[in-house]
Design an enzyme around this catalytic site. Sequence first.
Site, PDB file in Angstrom:
ATOM      1  N   MET A  13       0.832  -1.211   0.000  1.00  0.00           N
ATOM      2  CA  MET A  13       0.000   0.000   0.000  1.00  0.00           C
ATOM      3  C   MET A  13       0.862   1.253   0.000  1.00  0.00           C
ATOM      4  O   MET A  13       0.600   2.212  -0.734  1.00  0.00           O
ATOM      5  CB  MET A  13      -0.924   0.009   1.224  1.00  0.00           C
ATOM      6  CG  MET A  13      -2.153  -0.862   1.097  1.00  0.00           C
ATOM      7  SD  MET A  13      -3.417  -0.177  -0.002  1.00  0.00           S
ATOM      8  CE  MET A  13      -4.062   1.168   0.995  1.00  0.00           C
ATOM      9  N   SER A 130      -9.110   3.992   1.267  1.00  0.00           N
ATOM     10  CA  SER A 130      -9.811   2.799   0.795  1.00  0.00           C
ATOM     11  C   SER A 130      -9.591   2.599  -0.691  1.00  0.00           C
ATOM     12  O   SER A 130      -9.569   3.560  -1.460  1.00  0.00           O
ATOM     13  CB  SER A 130     -11.312   2.902   1.069  1.00  0.00           C
ATOM     14  OG  SER A 130     -11.976   1.762   0.554  1.00  0.00           O
ATOM     15  N   LYS A 184     -13.743   6.154   7.994  1.00  0.00           N
ATOM     16  CA  LYS A 184     -13.155   4.969   7.348  1.00  0.00           C
ATOM     17  C   LYS A 184     -13.546   3.694   8.094  1.00  0.00           C
ATOM     18  O   LYS A 184     -13.810   2.653   7.479  1.00  0.00           O
ATOM     19  CB  LYS A 184     -11.631   5.098   7.292  1.00  0.00           C
ATOM     20  CG  LYS A 184     -10.901   3.874   6.728  1.00  0.00           C
ATOM     21  CD  LYS A 184     -11.410   3.485   5.341  1.00  0.00           C
ATOM     22  CE  LYS A 184     -10.504   2.529   4.605  1.00  0.00           C
ATOM     23  NZ  LYS A 184     -10.221   1.263   5.268  1.00  0.00           N
ATOM     24  N   HIS A 187     -17.022   2.961   7.075  1.00  0.00           N
ATOM     25  CA  HIS A 187     -16.915   2.469   5.699  1.00  0.00           C
ATOM     26  C   HIS A 187     -16.618   0.974   5.705  1.00  0.00           C
ATOM     27  O   HIS A 187     -17.245   0.187   4.988  1.00  0.00           O
ATOM     28  CB  HIS A 187     -15.810   3.249   4.973  1.00  0.00           C
ATOM     29  CG  HIS A 187     -15.270   2.601   3.727  1.00  0.00           C
ATOM     30  ND1 HIS A 187     -14.470   1.461   3.751  1.00  0.00           N
ATOM     31  CD2 HIS A 187     -15.383   2.932   2.416  1.00  0.00           C
ATOM     32  CE1 HIS A 187     -14.133   1.130   2.527  1.00  0.00           C
ATOM     33  NE2 HIS A 187     -14.672   1.999   1.695  1.00  0.00           N
ATOM     34  N   ASN A 188     -15.677   0.555   6.547  1.00  0.00           N
ATOM     35  CA  ASN A 188     -15.309  -0.856   6.606  1.00  0.00           C
ATOM     36  C   ASN A 188     -16.432  -1.711   7.177  1.00  0.00           C
ATOM     37  O   ASN A 188     -16.632  -2.854   6.761  1.00  0.00           O
ATOM     38  CB  ASN A 188     -14.030  -1.039   7.428  1.00  0.00           C
ATOM     39  CG  ASN A 188     -12.786  -0.615   6.669  1.00  0.00           C
ATOM     40  OD1 ASN A 188     -12.862   0.163   5.724  1.00  0.00           O
ATOM     41  ND2 ASN A 188     -11.639  -1.103   7.082  1.00  0.00           N
ATOM     42  N   GLU A 191     -18.766  -2.221   4.457  1.00  0.00           N
ATOM     43  CA  GLU A 191     -18.121  -3.196   3.566  1.00  0.00           C
ATOM     44  C   GLU A 191     -18.343  -4.618   4.069  1.00  0.00           C
ATOM     45  O   GLU A 191     -18.660  -5.521   3.283  1.00  0.00           O
ATOM     46  CB  GLU A 191     -16.629  -2.872   3.506  1.00  0.00           C
ATOM     47  CG  GLU A 191     -15.763  -3.792   2.679  1.00  0.00           C
ATOM     48  CD  GLU A 191     -14.297  -3.408   2.797  1.00  0.00           C
ATOM     49  OE1 GLU A 191     -13.488  -4.289   3.171  1.00  0.00           O
ATOM     50  OE2 GLU A 191     -13.956  -2.226   2.559  1.00  0.00           O
TER      51      GLU A 191
END
Length: 490
Positions: A13, A130, A184, A187-188, A191
Amino acid sequence: MSCDVGLYGLAVMGQNFALNMASHGFKVCVGNRSPSKVELTVKRAKDEGDLPIVGSADPEDFCKQLSKPRKIIILVMAGKPVDDMIATLSQYLEEGDVIVDGGNEWFHNTLRRAKELEPKGIHFIGMGISGGEEGARNGPSLMPGGPKPAYDLLEPIITKCAAQVNDGPCTGYIGPVGSGNYVKMIHNGIEYGDMQLIAEVYDIMRSVLKLSNKEMAEVFEEWNKSPLASYLIEITAKILAKEDDVTGEGYVIDYILDKSGMKGTGRWTIQEAAERSVAAPTMAASLDSRYISARKDERVKASGLLKGPEMTAAEIPIHKGQLLDDLKWALWASKVCSYAQGLSTIKSCSDDMNWDINLSECVRMWKGGCIIRAAVLQKIQDAYARDKNLPSLLLDPVIAGDLNNCTAGWRRAVVVAIGYGIATPALSASLNYFDSYRRESLPANLTQAQRDFFGGHTYERTDKEGVFHTAWTDAHKSIGDINERKAGEV
Protein backbone atom coordinates in the site's frame (compact mmCIF):
# COMPACT_ATOMS: atom_id res chain seq x y z
CA MET A 1 14.94 19.83 1.46
CA SER A 2 13.40 19.55 -1.98
CA CYS A 3 10.74 16.84 -1.61
CA ASP A 4 7.08 17.88 -1.55
CA VAL A 5 5.95 15.02 0.68
CA GLY A 6 7.33 12.03 2.53
CA LEU A 7 5.91 8.54 2.89
CA TYR A 8 7.22 6.19 5.56
CA GLY A 9 6.18 2.53 5.52
CA LEU A 10 6.68 0.66 2.26
CA ALA A 11 4.52 -2.41 2.28
CA VAL A 12 2.56 -2.69 -0.96
CA MET A 13 0.00 0.00 0.00
CA GLY A 14 2.78 2.42 0.92
CA GLN A 15 4.77 1.74 -2.24
CA ASN A 16 1.71 2.18 -4.43
CA PHE A 17 0.59 5.41 -2.80
CA ALA A 18 4.10 6.86 -3.08
CA LEU A 19 4.09 5.98 -6.79
CA ASN A 20 0.61 7.52 -7.12
CA MET A 21 1.80 10.85 -5.67
CA ALA A 22 4.90 10.81 -7.84
CA SER A 23 2.78 10.06 -10.92
CA HIS A 24 0.97 13.35 -10.27
CA GLY A 25 4.17 15.37 -10.29
CA PHE A 26 4.96 15.50 -6.57
CA LYS A 27 8.51 14.73 -5.51
CA VAL A 28 8.30 12.03 -2.86
CA CYS A 29 10.86 10.93 -0.29
CA VAL A 30 10.31 7.37 0.93
CA GLY A 31 11.53 5.61 4.06
CA ASN A 32 11.24 2.23 5.70
CA ARG A 33 12.90 0.22 8.47
CA SER A 34 14.13 -2.20 5.83
CA PRO A 35 16.49 -0.53 3.28
CA SER A 36 15.56 -3.17 0.70
CA LYS A 37 11.98 -1.82 0.58
CA VAL A 38 13.34 1.67 -0.08
CA GLU A 39 15.52 0.35 -2.89
CA LEU A 40 12.61 -1.59 -4.39
CA THR A 41 10.33 1.46 -4.36
CA VAL A 42 12.96 3.67 -5.98
CA LYS A 43 13.52 0.99 -8.63
CA ARG A 44 9.77 0.71 -9.28
CA ALA A 45 9.62 4.49 -9.71
CA LYS A 46 12.37 4.35 -12.32
CA ASP A 47 10.80 1.39 -14.12
CA GLU A 48 7.33 2.97 -14.16
CA GLY A 49 8.38 6.15 -15.95
CA ASP A 50 11.33 7.62 -14.07
CA LEU A 51 8.98 9.01 -11.42
CA PRO A 52 10.30 11.58 -8.89
CA ILE A 53 10.88 9.34 -5.88
CA VAL A 54 14.04 9.46 -3.75
CA GLY A 55 15.07 7.13 -0.97
CA SER A 56 16.34 7.88 2.52
CA ALA A 57 18.92 6.20 4.72
CA ASP A 58 17.18 6.65 8.08
CA PRO A 59 14.40 8.73 9.74
CA GLU A 60 16.65 11.76 10.21
CA ASP A 61 17.74 11.72 6.58
CA PHE A 62 14.11 11.22 5.57
CA CYS A 63 12.96 14.35 7.43
CA LYS A 64 15.88 16.45 6.17
CA GLN A 65 14.88 15.85 2.56
CA LEU A 66 11.39 17.33 3.01
CA SER A 67 10.49 20.93 2.21
CA LYS A 68 8.96 22.92 5.09
CA PRO A 69 6.40 22.73 6.49
CA ARG A 70 7.03 19.00 6.23
CA LYS A 71 4.17 16.73 5.19
CA ILE A 72 4.66 13.08 6.16
CA ILE A 73 2.31 10.18 5.49
CA ILE A 74 2.95 7.05 7.54
CA LEU A 75 1.56 3.68 6.47
CA VAL A 76 2.57 1.18 9.11
CA MET A 77 0.67 -1.39 11.16
CA ALA A 78 -1.92 0.14 13.50
CA GLY A 79 -1.29 0.38 17.23
CA LYS A 80 2.15 0.51 18.84
CA PRO A 81 4.08 0.66 15.53
CA VAL A 82 2.32 3.98 14.78
CA ASP A 83 3.25 5.35 18.21
CA ASP A 84 6.86 4.25 17.74
CA MET A 85 7.00 5.78 14.28
CA ILE A 86 5.62 9.12 15.49
CA ALA A 87 8.08 9.17 18.40
CA THR A 88 10.99 8.54 16.04
CA LEU A 89 10.02 11.06 13.37
CA SER A 90 8.91 13.83 15.72
CA GLN A 91 12.51 14.17 17.00
CA TYR A 92 13.37 15.74 13.66
CA LEU A 93 10.22 17.80 13.08
CA GLU A 94 9.30 21.39 13.88
CA GLU A 95 6.27 23.46 14.70
CA GLY A 96 3.87 23.55 11.75
CA ASP A 97 4.92 20.19 10.30
CA VAL A 98 2.20 17.64 9.53
CA ILE A 99 2.07 13.91 10.24
CA VAL A 100 -0.67 11.91 8.50
CA ASP A 101 -1.54 8.40 9.67
CA GLY A 102 -2.99 6.60 6.65
CA GLY A 103 -3.72 3.28 8.37
CA ASN A 104 -6.91 1.76 9.75
CA GLU A 105 -6.70 3.10 13.29
CA TRP A 106 -9.07 3.24 16.27
CA PHE A 107 -10.11 6.90 16.33
CA HIS A 108 -9.46 7.28 20.07
CA ASN A 109 -5.78 6.56 19.36
CA THR A 110 -5.81 9.34 16.77
CA LEU A 111 -7.29 11.79 19.30
CA ARG A 112 -4.62 10.82 21.83
CA ARG A 113 -1.76 11.19 19.37
CA ALA A 114 -2.95 14.60 18.24
CA LYS A 115 -3.04 15.73 21.87
CA GLU A 116 0.45 14.40 22.53
CA LEU A 117 1.87 16.28 19.53
CA GLU A 118 0.19 19.59 20.43
CA PRO A 119 3.01 20.86 22.76
CA LYS A 120 5.46 20.54 19.86
CA GLY A 121 3.12 22.35 17.47
CA ILE A 122 3.08 19.36 15.13
CA HIS A 123 -0.25 18.82 13.34
CA PHE A 124 -1.72 15.33 13.20
CA ILE A 125 -4.21 14.02 10.66
CA GLY A 126 -5.87 10.61 10.62
CA MET A 127 -6.69 9.74 7.02
CA GLY A 128 -8.65 6.69 5.98
CA ILE A 129 -7.53 5.20 2.67
CA SER A 130 -9.81 2.80 0.79
CA GLY A 131 -9.28 1.01 -2.48
CA GLY A 132 -6.74 -1.66 -1.69
CA GLU A 133 -3.45 -1.93 -3.54
CA GLU A 134 -4.96 -1.00 -6.90
CA GLY A 135 -6.70 2.06 -5.48
CA ALA A 136 -3.56 3.25 -3.69
CA ARG A 137 -1.71 3.24 -7.01
CA ASN A 138 -4.39 4.55 -9.35
CA GLY A 139 -6.68 6.63 -7.16
CA PRO A 140 -8.20 5.71 -3.77
CA SER A 141 -10.90 7.27 -1.66
CA LEU A 142 -9.17 9.44 0.95
CA MET A 143 -10.91 10.47 4.18
CA PRO A 144 -8.79 12.96 6.16
CA GLY A 145 -9.71 14.39 9.55
CA GLY A 146 -7.58 16.89 11.44
CA PRO A 147 -6.81 20.60 11.90
CA LYS A 148 -8.08 22.59 8.92
CA PRO A 149 -4.77 24.45 8.41
CA ALA A 150 -2.97 21.10 8.21
CA TYR A 151 -5.55 19.77 5.76
CA ASP A 152 -5.06 22.85 3.59
CA LEU A 153 -1.35 22.00 3.30
CA LEU A 154 -2.18 18.44 2.29
CA GLU A 155 -5.14 19.25 0.03
CA PRO A 156 -3.23 19.99 -3.23
CA ILE A 157 -1.65 16.55 -3.05
CA ILE A 158 -4.61 14.39 -2.09
CA THR A 159 -7.12 16.02 -4.45
CA LYS A 160 -4.88 15.06 -7.38
CA CYS A 161 -4.10 11.56 -6.10
CA ALA A 162 -7.64 10.53 -5.12
CA ALA A 163 -10.03 8.76 -7.45
CA GLN A 164 -11.90 11.18 -9.70
CA VAL A 165 -15.65 10.98 -10.36
CA ASN A 166 -18.11 13.19 -12.21
CA ASP A 167 -18.45 15.65 -9.33
CA GLY A 168 -14.84 15.86 -8.18
CA PRO A 169 -12.08 13.99 -6.38
CA CYS A 170 -13.06 11.30 -3.90
CA THR A 171 -11.64 13.21 -0.98
CA GLY A 172 -12.31 16.35 0.99
CA TYR A 173 -12.22 17.71 4.50
CA ILE A 174 -14.13 15.30 6.73
CA GLY A 175 -13.75 17.32 9.93
CA PRO A 176 -11.60 17.63 13.07
CA VAL A 177 -9.04 15.09 14.18
CA GLY A 178 -10.51 11.60 14.63
CA SER A 179 -13.32 12.09 12.14
CA GLY A 180 -11.39 10.71 9.17
CA ASN A 181 -10.52 7.47 10.94
CA TYR A 182 -14.10 7.23 12.19
CA VAL A 183 -15.61 7.56 8.72
CA LYS A 184 -13.15 4.97 7.35
CA MET A 185 -14.01 2.61 10.21
CA ILE A 186 -17.72 2.85 9.39
CA HIS A 187 -16.91 2.47 5.70
CA ASN A 188 -15.31 -0.86 6.61
CA GLY A 189 -18.34 -1.88 8.66
CA ILE A 190 -20.58 -1.20 5.66
CA GLU A 191 -18.12 -3.20 3.57
CA TYR A 192 -18.48 -6.15 5.96
CA GLY A 193 -22.25 -5.98 5.57
CA ASP A 194 -22.13 -5.73 1.78
CA MET A 195 -19.77 -8.70 1.45
CA GLN A 196 -21.91 -10.87 3.72
CA LEU A 197 -25.09 -9.98 1.80
CA ILE A 198 -23.46 -10.99 -1.48
CA ALA A 199 -22.21 -14.23 0.09
CA GLU A 200 -25.71 -15.12 1.26
CA VAL A 201 -27.18 -14.53 -2.20
CA TYR A 202 -24.39 -16.69 -3.67
CA ASP A 203 -25.29 -19.43 -1.16
CA ILE A 204 -28.95 -19.42 -2.20
CA MET A 205 -27.97 -19.51 -5.87
CA ARG A 206 -25.73 -22.54 -5.45
CA SER A 207 -27.70 -24.41 -2.75
CA VAL A 208 -31.31 -23.81 -3.81
CA LEU A 209 -31.10 -22.98 -7.52
CA LYS A 210 -28.10 -25.32 -8.02
CA LEU A 211 -26.43 -22.85 -10.39
CA SER A 212 -22.92 -23.54 -11.60
CA ASN A 213 -20.08 -21.11 -10.94
CA LYS A 214 -20.20 -20.04 -14.57
CA GLU A 215 -23.95 -19.40 -14.38
CA MET A 216 -23.57 -17.41 -11.15
CA ALA A 217 -20.75 -15.38 -12.66
CA GLU A 218 -23.01 -14.49 -15.57
CA VAL A 219 -25.80 -13.39 -13.18
CA PHE A 220 -23.48 -11.13 -11.19
CA GLU A 221 -22.01 -9.73 -14.39
CA GLU A 222 -25.52 -8.88 -15.56
CA TRP A 223 -26.40 -7.35 -12.19
CA ASN A 224 -23.38 -5.12 -12.51
CA LYS A 225 -25.19 -3.39 -15.39
CA SER A 226 -28.21 -2.68 -13.15
CA PRO A 227 -28.90 -0.49 -10.09
CA LEU A 228 -26.84 -3.09 -8.18
CA ALA A 229 -23.68 -2.05 -10.04
CA SER A 230 -20.75 -1.87 -7.63
CA TYR A 231 -17.13 -2.82 -7.22
CA LEU A 232 -18.01 -5.82 -5.04
CA ILE A 233 -20.58 -7.14 -7.53
CA GLU A 234 -18.01 -6.68 -10.31
CA ILE A 235 -15.28 -8.65 -8.55
CA THR A 236 -17.74 -11.34 -7.44
CA ALA A 237 -18.46 -12.10 -11.11
CA LYS A 238 -14.72 -12.33 -11.80
CA ILE A 239 -14.07 -14.52 -8.76
CA LEU A 240 -16.79 -17.03 -9.66
CA ALA A 241 -15.55 -17.26 -13.24
CA LYS A 242 -11.89 -17.88 -12.31
CA GLU A 243 -10.78 -21.42 -13.13
CA ASP A 244 -8.30 -23.09 -10.80
CA ASP A 245 -4.74 -22.78 -12.07
CA VAL A 246 -3.27 -25.06 -9.38
CA THR A 247 -5.07 -28.31 -10.17
CA GLY A 248 -6.25 -27.35 -13.62
CA GLU A 249 -9.69 -28.59 -12.65
CA GLY A 250 -12.77 -26.69 -11.60
CA TYR A 251 -12.88 -23.18 -10.13
CA VAL A 252 -10.73 -21.46 -7.51
CA ILE A 253 -13.77 -20.58 -5.38
CA ASP A 254 -14.48 -24.26 -4.68
CA TYR A 255 -10.98 -24.79 -3.24
CA ILE A 256 -11.11 -21.87 -0.80
CA LEU A 257 -11.73 -22.85 2.84
CA ASP A 258 -14.89 -21.28 4.22
CA LYS A 259 -13.19 -19.28 7.01
CA SER A 260 -13.28 -15.47 6.82
CA GLY A 261 -10.46 -13.42 8.29
CA MET A 262 -10.69 -9.87 9.62
CA LYS A 263 -8.48 -7.05 10.89
CA GLY A 264 -10.76 -5.51 13.54
CA THR A 265 -12.48 -2.52 11.93
CA GLY A 266 -15.77 -4.43 11.71
CA ARG A 267 -15.65 -5.14 15.43
CA TRP A 268 -14.88 -1.47 16.16
CA THR A 269 -17.89 -0.44 14.07
CA ILE A 270 -20.29 -2.60 16.09
CA GLN A 271 -18.75 -1.42 19.36
CA GLU A 272 -19.26 2.18 18.25
CA ALA A 273 -22.82 1.61 17.09
CA ALA A 274 -23.60 0.13 20.52
CA GLU A 275 -21.85 3.02 22.25
CA ARG A 276 -24.00 5.48 20.29
CA SER A 277 -27.21 3.43 20.76
CA VAL A 278 -27.58 3.03 17.00
CA ALA A 279 -29.08 -0.19 15.65
CA ALA A 280 -26.68 -1.80 13.15
CA PRO A 281 -28.06 -5.34 12.67
CA THR A 282 -26.82 -5.88 9.10
CA MET A 283 -23.24 -5.04 10.00
CA ALA A 284 -23.49 -6.96 13.30
CA ALA A 285 -24.80 -10.03 11.45
CA SER A 286 -21.86 -9.88 9.07
CA LEU A 287 -19.42 -9.79 11.98
CA ASP A 288 -21.16 -12.70 13.70
CA SER A 289 -21.01 -14.65 10.44
CA ARG A 290 -17.23 -14.26 10.34
CA TYR A 291 -16.98 -15.47 13.93
CA ILE A 292 -19.07 -18.56 13.11
CA SER A 293 -17.11 -19.22 9.92
CA ALA A 294 -13.88 -19.30 11.94
CA ARG A 295 -15.23 -22.21 14.02
CA LYS A 296 -14.82 -24.65 11.17
CA ASP A 297 -14.04 -27.70 13.31
CA GLU A 298 -17.13 -27.10 15.45
CA ARG A 299 -19.31 -26.70 12.37
CA VAL A 300 -18.04 -29.97 10.94
CA LYS A 301 -19.10 -31.75 14.15
CA ALA A 302 -22.43 -29.90 14.28
CA SER A 303 -23.22 -30.92 10.70
CA GLY A 304 -23.48 -34.51 11.89
CA LEU A 305 -25.70 -33.68 14.86
CA LEU A 306 -27.98 -30.79 13.95
CA LYS A 307 -30.60 -31.33 11.28
CA GLY A 308 -31.97 -28.82 8.81
CA PRO A 309 -35.25 -28.93 6.90
CA GLU A 310 -35.70 -31.45 4.11
CA MET A 311 -37.81 -29.35 1.80
CA THR A 312 -38.67 -30.30 -1.73
CA ALA A 313 -39.63 -28.16 -4.69
CA ALA A 314 -43.18 -29.45 -4.24
CA GLU A 315 -43.36 -27.99 -0.75
CA ILE A 316 -41.65 -24.70 -1.62
CA PRO A 317 -41.90 -24.22 -5.38
CA ILE A 318 -38.91 -22.53 -6.95
CA HIS A 319 -39.08 -20.53 -10.16
CA LYS A 320 -35.54 -19.71 -11.23
CA GLY A 321 -36.24 -16.41 -12.99
CA GLN A 322 -38.50 -15.17 -10.20
CA LEU A 323 -36.08 -16.10 -7.42
CA LEU A 324 -33.13 -14.48 -9.19
CA ASP A 325 -35.12 -11.27 -9.57
CA ASP A 326 -36.19 -11.46 -5.91
CA LEU A 327 -32.57 -11.98 -4.84
CA LYS A 328 -31.47 -8.99 -6.90
CA TRP A 329 -33.84 -6.60 -5.16
CA ALA A 330 -33.41 -8.21 -1.75
CA LEU A 331 -29.69 -7.57 -2.13
CA TRP A 332 -30.24 -3.95 -3.24
CA ALA A 333 -32.64 -3.17 -0.38
CA SER A 334 -30.42 -4.86 2.22
CA LYS A 335 -27.42 -2.95 0.93
CA VAL A 336 -29.31 0.34 1.42
CA CYS A 337 -30.12 -0.70 5.00
CA SER A 338 -26.43 -1.37 5.64
CA TYR A 339 -25.54 2.11 4.40
CA ALA A 340 -28.36 3.58 6.50
CA GLN A 341 -27.03 1.96 9.65
CA GLY A 342 -23.46 3.11 9.00
CA LEU A 343 -24.42 6.67 8.16
CA SER A 344 -26.67 6.91 11.22
CA THR A 345 -23.70 5.86 13.34
CA ILE A 346 -21.51 8.54 11.75
CA LYS A 347 -24.22 11.15 12.33
CA SER A 348 -24.63 10.18 15.97
CA CYS A 349 -20.90 10.42 16.69
CA SER A 350 -20.59 13.63 14.68
CA ASP A 351 -23.36 15.19 16.76
CA ASP A 352 -21.79 13.98 20.02
CA MET A 353 -18.28 15.16 19.07
CA ASN A 354 -19.37 18.39 17.31
CA TRP A 355 -17.59 17.27 14.13
CA ASP A 356 -20.27 18.64 11.77
CA ILE A 357 -19.65 15.92 9.17
CA ASN A 358 -21.43 16.56 5.88
CA LEU A 359 -22.92 13.14 5.09
CA SER A 360 -23.70 14.01 1.47
CA GLU A 361 -20.06 14.96 0.94
CA CYS A 362 -18.94 11.89 2.87
CA VAL A 363 -20.95 9.62 0.57
CA ARG A 364 -19.60 11.46 -2.48
CA MET A 365 -16.08 10.48 -1.41
CA TRP A 366 -17.12 6.81 -1.54
CA LYS A 367 -18.32 6.96 -5.17
CA GLY A 368 -14.92 6.12 -6.63
CA GLY A 369 -11.72 4.34 -5.67
CA CYS A 370 -13.03 2.61 -2.57
CA ILE A 371 -14.27 -0.93 -1.92
CA ILE A 372 -17.90 0.11 -1.30
CA ARG A 373 -18.23 2.26 -4.41
CA ALA A 374 -21.62 1.58 -5.96
CA ALA A 375 -24.23 3.09 -8.26
CA VAL A 376 -26.68 3.47 -5.36
CA LEU A 377 -24.38 6.02 -3.70
CA GLN A 378 -25.64 8.75 -6.05
CA LYS A 379 -29.16 8.31 -4.67
CA ILE A 380 -27.81 8.31 -1.11
CA GLN A 381 -25.74 11.42 -1.78
CA ASP A 382 -28.80 13.17 -3.19
CA ALA A 383 -30.88 12.18 -0.15
CA TYR A 384 -28.50 13.91 2.26
CA ALA A 385 -28.14 16.87 -0.10
CA ARG A 386 -31.94 17.32 0.14
CA ASP A 387 -31.82 17.19 3.94
CA LYS A 388 -28.43 17.36 5.67
CA ASN A 389 -30.09 16.65 9.04
CA LEU A 390 -31.90 13.51 7.86
CA PRO A 391 -32.13 11.30 11.00
CA SER A 392 -32.08 8.15 8.88
CA LEU A 393 -31.59 7.40 5.21
CA LEU A 394 -34.86 5.43 5.36
CA LEU A 395 -36.77 8.68 5.99
CA ASP A 396 -35.86 10.12 2.60
CA PRO A 397 -39.02 9.89 0.43
CA VAL A 398 -37.15 8.72 -2.68
CA ILE A 399 -35.19 6.02 -0.85
CA ALA A 400 -38.32 4.97 1.07
CA GLY A 401 -40.24 4.60 -2.19
CA ASP A 402 -37.51 2.46 -3.71
CA LEU A 403 -37.38 0.22 -0.64
CA ASN A 404 -41.16 -0.18 -0.64
CA ASN A 405 -40.96 -1.41 -4.23
CA CYS A 406 -38.46 -4.10 -3.19
CA THR A 407 -40.29 -5.58 -0.22
CA ALA A 408 -42.33 -8.32 -1.93
CA GLY A 409 -39.30 -9.93 -3.57
CA TRP A 410 -37.17 -9.29 -0.50
CA ARG A 411 -39.62 -11.22 1.68
CA ARG A 412 -39.96 -14.07 -0.83
CA ALA A 413 -36.19 -14.49 -1.00
CA VAL A 414 -35.82 -14.66 2.78
CA VAL A 415 -38.76 -17.08 3.10
CA VAL A 416 -37.21 -19.42 0.53
CA ALA A 417 -33.86 -19.34 2.35
CA ILE A 418 -35.51 -20.11 5.70
CA GLY A 419 -37.57 -22.91 4.16
CA TYR A 420 -34.47 -24.56 2.71
CA GLY A 421 -32.38 -24.03 5.83
CA ILE A 422 -29.95 -21.57 4.23
CA ALA A 423 -28.58 -19.12 6.79
CA THR A 424 -29.19 -15.52 5.73
CA PRO A 425 -28.30 -13.53 8.85
CA ALA A 426 -27.60 -10.25 7.03
CA LEU A 427 -30.49 -10.41 4.54
CA SER A 428 -32.88 -11.31 7.38
CA ALA A 429 -31.43 -8.70 9.73
CA SER A 430 -31.84 -6.03 7.05
CA LEU A 431 -35.48 -6.97 6.49
CA ASN A 432 -36.13 -7.02 10.24
CA TYR A 433 -34.47 -3.61 10.53
CA PHE A 434 -36.76 -2.28 7.80
CA ASP A 435 -39.85 -3.83 9.41
CA SER A 436 -38.96 -2.54 12.88
CA TYR A 437 -38.20 0.97 11.66
CA ARG A 438 -41.37 1.28 9.58
CA ARG A 439 -43.74 0.32 12.44
CA GLU A 440 -45.36 3.04 14.51
CA SER A 441 -45.98 0.55 17.34
CA LEU A 442 -43.51 -2.09 18.57
CA PRO A 443 -43.85 -4.66 21.38
CA ALA A 444 -41.39 -2.65 23.48
CA ASN A 445 -44.30 -1.73 25.76
CA LEU A 446 -44.23 -5.30 27.10
CA THR A 447 -40.46 -5.20 27.52
CA GLN A 448 -40.72 -1.97 29.50
CA ALA A 449 -43.55 -3.43 31.62
CA GLN A 450 -41.32 -6.41 32.45
CA ARG A 451 -38.50 -4.04 33.45
CA ASP A 452 -40.87 -2.18 35.73
CA PHE A 453 -42.18 -5.45 37.20
CA PHE A 454 -38.82 -6.93 38.23
CA GLY A 455 -36.75 -3.79 38.66
CA GLY A 456 -39.05 -0.83 39.21
CA HIS A 457 -37.57 0.84 36.13
CA THR A 458 -40.80 2.81 35.49
CA TYR A 459 -42.45 3.57 32.16
CA GLU A 460 -44.12 6.34 30.18
CA ARG A 461 -47.81 6.22 29.26
CA THR A 462 -49.50 6.86 25.93
CA ASP A 463 -52.35 8.85 27.47
CA LYS A 464 -50.55 11.32 29.75
CA GLU A 465 -47.15 12.94 30.34
CA GLY A 466 -44.81 11.80 33.10
CA VAL A 467 -43.03 8.76 34.50
CA PHE A 468 -45.04 5.97 36.13
CA HIS A 469 -44.66 2.78 38.15
CA THR A 470 -47.21 0.06 38.84
CA ALA A 471 -47.49 -2.15 41.92
CA TRP A 472 -47.98 -5.25 39.77
CA THR A 473 -48.69 -7.62 42.70
CA ASP A 474 -49.27 -7.34 46.42
CA ALA A 475 -45.58 -8.08 46.91
CA HIS A 476 -44.55 -4.86 45.16
CA LYS A 477 -43.83 -1.97 47.53
CA SER A 478 -43.25 1.74 46.99
CA ILE A 479 -40.09 2.55 45.04
CA GLY A 480 -39.79 6.09 46.40
CA ASP A 481 -38.92 8.96 44.05
CA ILE A 482 -39.95 7.65 40.62
CA ASN A 483 -37.79 10.15 38.73
CA GLU A 484 -34.63 8.82 40.42
CA ARG A 485 -35.32 5.43 38.83
CA LYS A 486 -34.55 6.90 35.40
CA ALA A 487 -30.95 7.62 36.42
CA GLY A 488 -28.40 5.56 34.49
CA GLU A 489 -30.54 5.03 31.39
CA VAL A 490 -28.56 5.18 28.14
